[in-house]
Design a protein around this motif. Structure first.
Motif, PDB file in Angstrom:
ATOM      1  N   LEU A 145      36.281  40.964  42.709  1.00  0.00           N
ATOM      2  CA  LEU A 145      35.585  41.700  41.672  1.00  0.00           C
ATOM      3  C   LEU A 145      36.223  41.689  40.208  1.00  0.00           C
ATOM      4  N   GLY A 146      37.498  41.573  40.326  1.00  0.00           N
ATOM      5  CA  GLY A 146      38.475  41.219  39.039  1.00  0.00           C
ATOM      6  C   GLY A 146      38.074  40.117  38.515  1.00  0.00           C
ATOM      7  N   SER A 147      37.851  38.910  39.395  1.00  0.00           N
ATOM      8  CA  SER A 147      37.575  37.892  39.079  1.00  0.00           C
ATOM      9  C   SER A 147      36.036  37.524  38.208  1.00  0.00           C
ATOM     10  N   MET A 148      35.206  38.516  38.745  1.00  0.00           N
ATOM     11  CA  MET A 148      33.768  38.655  38.190  1.00  0.00           C
ATOM     12  C   MET A 148      33.542  39.614  36.958  1.00  0.00           C
ATOM     13  N   ALA A 180      41.334  32.944  48.664  1.00  0.00           N
ATOM     14  CA  ALA A 180      40.804  32.202  47.411  1.00  0.00           C
ATOM     15  C   ALA A 180      39.382  31.702  47.873  1.00  0.00           C
ATOM     16  N   LEU A 181      39.230  31.355  49.031  1.00  0.00           N
ATOM     17  CA  LEU A 181      37.888  30.853  49.679  1.00  0.00           C
ATOM     18  C   LEU A 181      37.042  31.887  49.860  1.00  0.00           C
ATOM     19  N   ALA A 182      37.691  33.214  50.358  1.00  0.00           N
ATOM     20  CA  ALA A 182      36.886  34.217  50.524  1.00  0.00           C
ATOM     21  C   ALA A 182      36.291  34.953  49.104  1.00  0.00           C
ATOM     22  N   ALA A 183      37.280  34.907  48.280  1.00  0.00           N
ATOM     23  CA  ALA A 183      36.987  35.594  46.927  1.00  0.00           C
ATOM     24  C   ALA A 183      35.698  34.787  46.264  1.00  0.00           C
ATOM     25  N   ALA A 184      36.025  33.426  46.377  1.00  0.00           N
ATOM     26  CA  ALA A 184      35.224  32.581  45.675  1.00  0.00           C
ATOM     27  C   ALA A 184      33.600  32.499  46.300  1.00  0.00           C
ATOM     28  N   ALA A 185      33.777  32.810  47.573  1.00  0.00           N
ATOM     29  CA  ALA A 185      32.311  32.797  48.230  1.00  0.00           C
ATOM     30  C   ALA A 185      31.646  34.061  47.662  1.00  0.00           C
ATOM     31  N   LEU A 186      32.518  35.249  47.594  1.00  0.00           N
ATOM     32  CA  LEU A 186      31.809  36.328  47.185  1.00  0.00           C
ATOM     33  C   LEU A 186      31.373  36.306  45.673  1.00  0.00           C
ATOM     34  N   VAL A 187      32.079  35.684  44.791  1.00  0.00           N
ATOM     35  CA  VAL A 187      31.742  35.392  43.708  1.00  0.00           C
ATOM     36  C   VAL A 187      30.616  34.507  43.646  1.00  0.00           C
ATOM     37  N   ASP A 188      30.526  33.569  44.244  1.00  0.00           N
ATOM     38  CA  ASP A 188      29.247  32.716  44.145  1.00  0.00           C
ATOM     39  C   ASP A 188      28.073  33.263  44.589  1.00  0.00           C
ATOM     40  N   VAL A 189      28.075  34.273  45.619  1.00  0.00           N
ATOM     41  CA  VAL A 189      26.773  35.087  46.073  1.00  0.00           C
ATOM     42  C   VAL A 189      26.567  35.854  44.800  1.00  0.00           C
ATOM     43  N   LEU A 190      27.456  36.477  44.274  1.00  0.00           N
ATOM     44  CA  LEU A 190      27.121  37.541  43.117  1.00  0.00           C
ATOM     45  C   LEU A 190      26.577  36.815  41.972  1.00  0.00           C
ATOM     46  N   ALA A 191      27.102  35.574  41.681  1.00  0.00           N
ATOM     47  CA  ALA A 191      26.691  34.864  40.312  1.00  0.00           C
ATOM     48  C   ALA A 191      25.313  34.551  40.804  1.00  0.00           C
ATOM     49  N   LYS A 241      38.929  34.757  33.435  1.00  0.00           N
ATOM     50  CA  LYS A 241      39.122  34.284  34.644  1.00  0.00           C
ATOM     51  C   LYS A 241      40.323  34.529  35.298  1.00  0.00           C
ATOM     52  N   PHE A 242      41.297  33.777  34.523  1.00  0.00           N
ATOM     53  CA  PHE A 242      42.998  33.608  35.012  1.00  0.00           C
ATOM     54  C   PHE A 242      43.348  35.478  34.895  1.00  0.00           C
ATOM     55  N   GLY A 243      43.448  35.860  33.766  1.00  0.00           N
ATOM     56  CA  GLY A 243      43.704  37.281  33.703  1.00  0.00           C
ATOM     57  C   GLY A 243      43.139  38.389  34.583  1.00  0.00           C
ATOM     58  N   GLY A 244      41.745  38.159  34.778  1.00  0.00           N
ATOM     59  CA  GLY A 244      41.009  39.323  35.797  1.00  0.00           C
ATOM     60  C   GLY A 244      41.552  38.963  37.048  1.00  0.00           C
TER      61      GLY A 244
END
Length: 419
Positions: A102-105, A165-176, A324-327
């Motif tokens: 969520l922070g990364s998104m 990292a994989l779990a967060a990226a997977a969730l971000v991808d689905v949301l995106a 992205k980095f800061g979030g």
């Protein structure tokens, strides 16, 4: 097609393969993902370097054929994105995974809204709301496939950091992709929005008919040999039909391919099938994706890059990287992840790669991005992806441990292994 066009098509494909393989090898030698070299190769074969000569090398009679091949390559790529997102990536460490995602998104998306208002001054768009949301999404995405390969190359896939990292990226991808589907549905012209109603029966059929059918077809098999040799053919046909279905609904074909990848059976029980289908698709996309990079590169023209474009690129990069980095970093620290793993996680989530290129291509197709802005956003995608390797070398050369969640039991503590 005339004989001359056929000759040019084959010659162009040969040139594209040579440039893609050559620059991919160069990128790998410098510790970069191979896809970076292939993307740069596509840009080098475009008007930025060749200028007007690009029309002779890739004439209008040949471009539709290249575009068709590129579309098939992107559809197969999107299937692999969905295929690689497994339920196990989204389970475990939920306290850290969901918060980081969520922070990364949300942080880059919020900054992207401000960026969109800034860009509207020189890139006017009559669909302000859709443009603003699209820019927010475009700076929020993480390239799950590229990130997975970076982790694998560095031996981090089975570590706690790699799992987060994989779990967060997977969730971000689905949301995106979900957000992009909404943007595409709103932005599409032609007064055919009623077709979107078909998405509901389509999803019902995919989940309650196609998914069980695929599970039955693939079967349990063995670790080394699939049970049903026809399964690969059925899946390949299913990818194409699912892509055609979402395109017919008024959604982009990439969503159909992505959804089909999500529902395709995964896990250790079908490991042999997973390896076989991935191998088949890799062989096909090895030819078709470089074609996509060239088709995308034909829209990148940096010949008139000057002070205005440099300032815009600087702002785009600042928002994309800082957001992205800061979030990611701030959210991970709030969730009690140590500073150095949080920095490494932030660097990984800043990877955009081919996923960003696909999103930008949709934006250009919808008329949300003009030529100059599309070019700058492609440069941003390349730069942010190239940053990942050097940043990891700087931040994360010596692993440290990731602590378990507060109050976690023995099983959760065991998962928080050394990274």
């Amino acid at each position: 097609m005339s004989s001359h066009q056929v000759q040019l098509l084959f010659a162009d494909l040969a040139l594209i393969m040579l440039v893609a393989r050559g620059l991919g090898w160069v990128a790998a030698r410098f510790g970069q993902p191979v896809v970076i070299g292939e993307i740069v190769g596509g840009i080098l074969l475009g008007p930025t370097i060749l200028g007007g000569a690009v029309d002779s090398l890739f004439p209008t009679g040949v471009r539709p054929l290249l575009t068709g091949m590129a579309d098939v390559g992107v559809a197969l790529f999107m299937f692999t994105v969905g295929l690689e997102i497994e339920a196990r990536h989204l389970r475990g460490r939920g306290w850290l995974t969901s918060g980081t995602a969520l922070g990364s998104m949300l942080v880059p998306f919020s900054l992207g809204i401000g960026l969109a208002y800034y860009l509207l001054h020189d890139h006017a768009n009559h669909r302000h709301g859709t443009f603003i949301v699209f820019i927010g999404l475009s700076v929020s995405v993480t390239a799950f496939p590229v990130l997975a390969r970076i982790l694998a190359d560095r031996g981090l896939s089975r570590t706690a950091l790699g799992g987060i990292a994989l779990a967060a990226a997977a969730l971000v991808d689905v949301l995106a992709w979900t957000g992009l589907a909404g943007v595409q549905a709103v932005a599409a012209d032609g007064g055919q929005h009623w077709r979107l109603v078909l998405a509901f029966p389509y999803l019902l059929v995919i989940v309650f008919v196609i998914r069980p059918l695929l599970r039955w077809l693939v079967g349990n098999g063995t670790v080394t040999r699939p049970q049903n040799p026809s399964a690969v053919l059925v899946v390949l046909v299913g990818i194409l039909l699912s892509a055609a279905a979402t395109e017919a609904m008024g959604l982009h074909f990439i969503f159909g391919a992505f959804i089909f990848g999500l529902v395709t059976p995964k896990g250790e029980a079908v490991q042999a099938f997973h390896v076989e289908i991935t191998d088949h698709i890799t062989r096909i996309s090895g030819l078709l994706l470089p074609v996509y990079f060239v088709v995308a590169g034909l829209g990148v023209d940096l010949r008139h890059f000057g002070g205005t474009q440099a300032s815009e690129l600087g702002v785009i990069l600042a928002v994309a990287i800082a957001g992205k980095f800061g979030g990611t970093y701030l959210t991970a620290r709030l969730l009690r992840l140590p500073s150095r793993p949080a920095c490494a996680l932030a660097a990984l989530m800043n990877t955009r790669g081919l996923t960003e290129l696909v999103i930008l291509g949709v934006g250009k197709q919808l008329g949300l991005l003009d030529g100059p802005l599309y070019s700058l956003m492609v440069v941003m995608a390349v730069v942010t992806t190239m940053m990942t390797g050097p940043l990891l070398n700087l931040i994360y050369r010596v692993p440290v441990e990731v602590p378990p969640a507060p109050g976690a039991g023995r099983r959760e503590a065991a998962k928080a292994a050394s990274v």
